[in-house]
Enzyme design. Sequence first.
Site, PDB file in Angstrom:
ATOM      1  N   THR A  37      61.554  67.447  66.631  1.00 51.76           N
ATOM      2  CA  THR A  37      62.826  67.189  65.947  1.00 51.76           C
ATOM      3  C   THR A  37      63.439  65.828  66.279  1.00 51.76           C
ATOM      4  O   THR A  37      64.390  65.414  65.611  1.00 51.76           O
ATOM      5  CB  THR A  37      63.870  68.238  66.372  1.00 51.76           C
ATOM      6  OG1 THR A  37      64.042  68.124  67.795  1.00 51.76           O
ATOM      7  CG2 THR A  37      63.417  69.649  66.013  1.00 51.76           C
ATOM      8  N   HIS A  43      76.622  49.437  65.207  1.00 50.16           N
ATOM      9  CA  HIS A  43      77.843  49.957  65.835  1.00 50.16           C
ATOM     10  C   HIS A  43      77.612  50.485  67.256  1.00 50.16           C
ATOM     11  O   HIS A  43      78.508  50.396  68.096  1.00 50.16           O
ATOM     12  CB  HIS A  43      78.429  51.086  64.983  1.00 50.16           C
ATOM     13  CG  HIS A  43      78.995  50.600  63.685  1.00 50.16           C
ATOM     14  ND1 HIS A  43      79.778  51.385  62.864  1.00 50.16           N
ATOM     15  CD2 HIS A  43      78.902  49.397  63.050  1.00 50.16           C
ATOM     16  CE1 HIS A  43      80.138  50.693  61.795  1.00 50.16           C
ATOM     17  NE2 HIS A  43      79.607  49.493  61.875  1.00 50.16           N
TER      18      HIS A  43
HETATM   19  C1  RB5 Z   1      57.577  71.133  70.962  1.00 47.09           C
HETATM   20  O1  RB5 Z   1      57.152  72.353  70.424  1.00 47.09           O
HETATM   21  C2  RB5 Z   1      59.038  70.887  70.570  1.00 47.09           C
HETATM   22  O2  RB5 Z   1      59.874  71.763  71.229  1.00 47.09           O
HETATM   23  C3  RB5 Z   1      59.408  69.452  70.869  1.00 47.09           C
HETATM   24  O3  RB5 Z   1      58.526  68.603  70.207  1.00 47.09           O
HETATM   25  C4  RB5 Z   1      60.785  68.963  70.439  1.00 47.09           C
HETATM   26  O4  RB5 Z   1      61.044  69.288  69.100  1.00 47.09           O
HETATM   27  C5  RB5 Z   1      61.910  69.278  71.312  1.00 47.09           C
HETATM   28  O5  RB5 Z   1      63.029  68.807  71.081  1.00 47.09           O
END
Ligand code: RB5
Length: 145
Positions: free
Chosen positions: A67, A98
């Site tokens: 993410t 900024h």
């Molecule tokens: C791995 O599965 C996942 O948890 C990691 O890549 C990340 O998204 C954590 O923030």
Amino acid sequence: MIIALGSDHAGLPLKQALAAALEAGGHALLDLGTHSAESVDYPDYAQAVAARVASGEAGFGVLVCGTGIGMAIAANRHPAIRAAVLHSATEARLTRAHNDANIACFGARTTGVEVALDALAAFLATPFEGGRHARRVAKLGAPAA
Ligand code: RB5
């Protein structure tokens, strides 16, 4: 200027795509891993990239996980680091202008390659505006009142 890169296993394919584009653009890279699909812990790579950016060895960092969020949380624990999760070129431009962000974080499970490439290009092309933003960025390093 060297760009330090890091990812966990989830972020590896996007990191490779970003690294290829950066290399094609003539940037010097320091790829701190991971280099395989074996499961690893994202804070280890966030810390490695944050340390290189904080020391000045790298001018900017790029971190990729599933993410981008875990990487940003981990990197931002370093007082010299301002890491932003990017989903658009607009966010990239504004966080450079900024926030003087010095690490760009991406989610390989949430952001497509083309969007990430555009965002990274905007991130690297945008200077910090300074002025009133410099006052605010200085406060990021201050202890909580
Ligand atoms: C791995 O599965 C996942 O948890 C990691 O890549 C990340 O998204 C954590 O923030």
